[in-house]
Write an enzyme that holds these catalytic residues in place. Sequence first.
Site, PDB file in Angstrom:
ATOM      1  N   GLU A   1       9.141 -23.274   5.651  1.00  0.00           N
ATOM      2  CA  GLU A   1       8.734 -21.879   5.852  1.00  0.00           C
ATOM      3  C   GLU A   1       9.941 -20.968   6.003  1.00  0.00           C
ATOM      4  OE1 GLU A   1       4.569 -23.348   7.843  1.00  0.00           O
ATOM      5  OE2 GLU A   1       6.123 -22.529   9.143  1.00  0.00           O
TER       6      GLU A   1
ATOM      7  N   LYS B   1       5.088 -23.187  15.741  1.00  0.00           N
ATOM      8  CA  LYS B   1       5.236 -22.078  14.802  1.00  0.00           C
ATOM      9  C   LYS B   1       5.014 -20.754  15.561  1.00  0.00           C
ATOM     10  CE  LYS B   1       4.198 -25.100  10.979  1.00  0.00           C
ATOM     11  NZ  LYS B   1       3.629 -25.283   9.626  1.00  0.00           N
TER      12      LYS B   1
ATOM     13  N   HIS C   1      13.371 -25.846   7.782  1.00  0.00           N
ATOM     14  CA  HIS C   1      11.922 -25.942   7.578  1.00  0.00           C
ATOM     15  C   HIS C   1      11.515 -25.175   6.327  1.00  0.00           C
ATOM     16  CE1 HIS C   1       7.594 -25.587   8.266  1.00  0.00           C
ATOM     17  NE2 HIS C   1       7.718 -26.613   9.083  1.00  0.00           N
TER      18      HIS C   1
ATOM     19  N   GLY D   1      -0.449 -27.575   6.692  1.00  0.00           N
ATOM     20  CA  GLY D   1      -1.470 -26.599   7.038  1.00  0.00           C
ATOM     21  C   GLY D   1      -2.637 -26.537   6.071  1.00  0.00           C
TER      22      GLY D   1
ATOM     23  N   ASN E   1       5.459 -28.657  16.506  1.00  0.00           N
ATOM     24  CA  ASN E   1       5.985 -27.371  16.062  1.00  0.00           C
ATOM     25  C   ASN E   1       4.880 -26.324  16.220  1.00  0.00           C
ATOM     26  OD1 ASN E   1       7.225 -25.205  14.836  1.00  0.00           O
ATOM     27  ND2 ASN E   1       7.212 -26.077  12.777  1.00  0.00           N
TER      28      ASN E   1
ATOM     29  N   SER F   1       0.049 -32.090   7.816  1.00  0.00           N
ATOM     30  CA  SER F   1      -1.346 -32.293   8.236  1.00  0.00           C
ATOM     31  C   SER F   1      -1.556 -33.620   8.965  1.00  0.00           C
ATOM     32  CB  SER F   1      -2.294 -32.177   7.043  1.00  0.00           C
ATOM     33  OG  SER F   1      -2.283 -30.864   6.525  1.00  0.00           O
TER      34      SER F   1
ATOM     35  N   GLU G   1       8.513 -33.341   4.881  1.00  0.00           N
ATOM     36  CA  GLU G   1       7.225 -32.644   4.875  1.00  0.00           C
ATOM     37  C   GLU G   1       6.880 -32.184   3.459  1.00  0.00           C
ATOM     38  OE1 GLU G   1       6.408 -30.509   8.952  1.00  0.00           O
ATOM     39  OE2 GLU G   1       8.072 -29.541   7.940  1.00  0.00           O
TER      40      GLU G   1
END
Length: 229
Positions: free
Chosen positions: A90, A8, A88, A163, A6, A193, A157
């Site tokens: 985010e 991003k 996701h 991150g 991904n 991560s 996740e």
Amino acid sequence: MIYAANFKMNHTRASTQAYLKTLEAKLSKMHSGDRVLVFPPATALTAHTGNITVGAQNAYRERNGAFTGETGLEQLEEFGIKTVLVGHSERRDIFGESQSFVAEKFAYFKAQGFEIVYCIGEALKVREAGEEAVMTHLLSQFEGIDLSYEKLIIAYEPIWAIGTGRSAKVEEIASTHAALKKHFDRPLLYGGSAKPANIKEIISIDGVDGVLVGSASLEVESFAQMIFA
């Protein structure tokens, strides 16, 4: 194993095309049965044939229309894209996508026959509340989602490990994946991560069918190292 990258909000179309070309050349030695998915940003979507599946990080639940800033089915079709990330953290946390909205997107792309990588995860405060709280939260993210859909891949996740450089402990990943697997029979990826230094440990865990990789996938050599670990 499934190895998904991904990007991003990183890479351009030119750098993505170069990345795909370099990675594709390495995949002739890929283990039988393994799959590689790459999710570039919308402006870097590109048609690609070969061993790599290119997917969209996000898309709207319409073919086209007056939806400023969104990407629709018409745009994805231009590049032959039939894989999409949905849910996701985010998108949920930064852009405010509710569970009902996420479920609507899922239903739309299911109806279009897309492969869907569906993301779930919990914040640190939920994890600290204990495993029962974690499972209650994660299962709530399946509301309105057809877990029997044959083109569904699920990605777990832990948000606190995305991150941050901090991955969940092996025991945490194993117990969460085992608990989730009781509710569906679909591939289950781990994200949070994942990197070359811990990839062997992660993919050796029972119930882990692959990884969804963020920052460690941005450099093609790093991602290739994970695929061939």
